[in-house]
Scaffold this active site. Structure first.
Site, PDB file in Angstrom:
ATOM      1  N   ASP A  45      28.176 -28.610   1.238  1.00 38.84           N
ATOM      2  CA  ASP A  45      29.192 -27.675   0.732  1.00 38.84           C
ATOM      3  C   ASP A  45      30.536 -28.381   0.543  1.00 38.84           C
ATOM      4  OD1 ASP A  45      29.834 -27.842   3.400  1.00 38.84           O
ATOM      5  OD2 ASP A  45      29.752 -25.688   3.803  1.00 38.84           O
ATOM      6  N   SER A  46      30.584 -29.686   0.827  1.00 43.19           N
ATOM      7  CA  SER A  46      31.734 -30.507   0.400  1.00 43.19           C
ATOM      8  C   SER A  46      31.860 -30.439  -1.123  1.00 43.19           C
ATOM      9  CB  SER A  46      31.572 -31.962   0.860  1.00 43.19           C
ATOM     10  OG  SER A  46      30.285 -32.445   0.556  1.00 43.19           O
ATOM     11  N   ASP A  84      22.921 -27.187   2.071  1.00 41.31           N
ATOM     12  CA  ASP A  84      23.825 -26.543   3.033  1.00 41.31           C
ATOM     13  C   ASP A  84      23.799 -25.029   2.852  1.00 41.31           C
ATOM     14  OD1 ASP A  84      25.110 -28.095   4.911  1.00 41.31           O
ATOM     15  OD2 ASP A  84      26.766 -28.655   3.580  1.00 41.31           O
ATOM     16  N   LYS A 112      20.753 -26.815   6.201  1.00 40.46           N
ATOM     17  CA  LYS A 112      21.671 -27.202   7.275  1.00 40.46           C
ATOM     18  C   LYS A 112      22.652 -26.060   7.524  1.00 40.46           C
ATOM     19  CE  LYS A 112      24.986 -30.539   6.634  1.00 40.46           C
ATOM     20  NZ  LYS A 112      26.250 -29.827   6.863  1.00 40.46           N
ATOM     21  N   GLU A 181      29.711 -34.575  13.255  1.00 38.23           N
ATOM     22  CA  GLU A 181      30.881 -34.890  12.427  1.00 38.23           C
ATOM     23  C   GLU A 181      32.122 -35.063  13.308  1.00 38.23           C
ATOM     24  OE1 GLU A 181      31.463 -32.487   8.952  1.00 38.23           O
ATOM     25  OE2 GLU A 181      33.317 -33.522   8.441  1.00 38.23           O
TER      26      GLU A 181
END
Ligand code: KIV
Length: 254
Positions: A45-46, A84, A112, A181
């Site tokens: 989703d970046s 995502d 994810k 992360e």
């Protein structure tokens, strides 16, 4: 190879060789990455920031994810395609499973989601339906507003303990791997050693995880306006685009 076999292949890398993973959001990039032999391609989703121009990932919708997952799936044949689940798409187990199925129908082979202990029941429900799940712990971009920014995790014993409890819960629920992360290296190493499933690190330092994931634009240097401090650009695609466009413009000026 079906999605369960691909997830099993990923899990089996633990203690054998590092998991290699990058993000992709379109057909061309996915095909190029796949031809390089990556283990995993994340339709992250970046996407919201590096493709759609939003300030963070909290603007990404299921419709965005379905559109880009389908494009990546047309390009990648070998790597595990991980989709995502965007913010608000997994408020409860039933909705999480419904939206996971939609991502799988679009071409993802695993999903994810962000968070630990609080996501245990959702992960179990999705896994029991035959869909591999990868967890995401540490700095959680979908919570950036509540957190008041992007902050390192695992800074003290309480934070590290909470991460460990979350990681063990995800593993117990059937997750195939966990993305860590911005977890401090010592805490990331502890998590990696405590788990039977691979940890895939981003911003966790070197050799603290069982593999690495990076955002493709950080690696190829195609998003010059923000480069995370931990990223290592290995090319200057933005500079090459500028040079090519200048050459094109120059050629037009007769
Ligand atoms: O969306 C994304 O790109 C991610 C990576 C930072 C792991 O979740």
């Amino acid at each position: 190879m079906n999605l369960l076999e691909k997830a099993a292949r990923l899990r089996a890398k633990k203690g054998q060789s590092p998991v290699s993973a990058l993000t992709a959001y379109d057909y061309t990039t996915a095909r190029l990455l796949d031809e390089c032999g990556l283990d995993l391609i994340l339709v992250g989703d970046s996407l919201g920031m590096v493709v759609l121009g939003f300030p963070d990932t909290t603007h990404v919708t299921m419709e965005h994810m379905l559109h880009h997952t389908a494009a990546v799936a047309r390009g990648a044949k070998q790597a595990l395609i991980l989709g995502d689940l965007p913010i608000h798409s997994y408020p409860d187990p039933k909705t999480a499973l419904h939206n996971s199925r939609r991502l799988i129908e679009a071409g993802a082979q695993a999903v994810k989601l962000e968070g630990g202990l609080e996501q245990e029941a959702k992960v179990r429900t999705i896994v029991e339906a035959g869909i591999p799940v990868i967890g995401h712990l540490g700095m959680l971009p979908q919570s950036v507003k509540e957190e008041g920014g992007y902050k390192k995790k695992g800074k003290n014993q309480d934070e590290t303990q909470a991460l460990l409890i979350g990681a063990l819960a995800l593993q117990e629920a059937g997750a195939s791997a966990i993305v860590l992360e911005s977890v401090l290296p010592k805490a990331a190493l502890l998590l990696s050693k405590s788990l039977e499933i691979p940890t895939i690190g981003i911003g966790c330092g070197e050799e603290s995880c069982d593999g690495e994931i990076a955002v493709i634009t950080d690696v190829i240097g195609s998003y010059p306006w923000f480069i995370p401090p931990f990223a290592t650009p290995r090319a200057d695609v933005a500079g090459e685009i500028e040079k090519a466009v200048q050459a094109y413009l120059h050629a037009l000026k007769r």
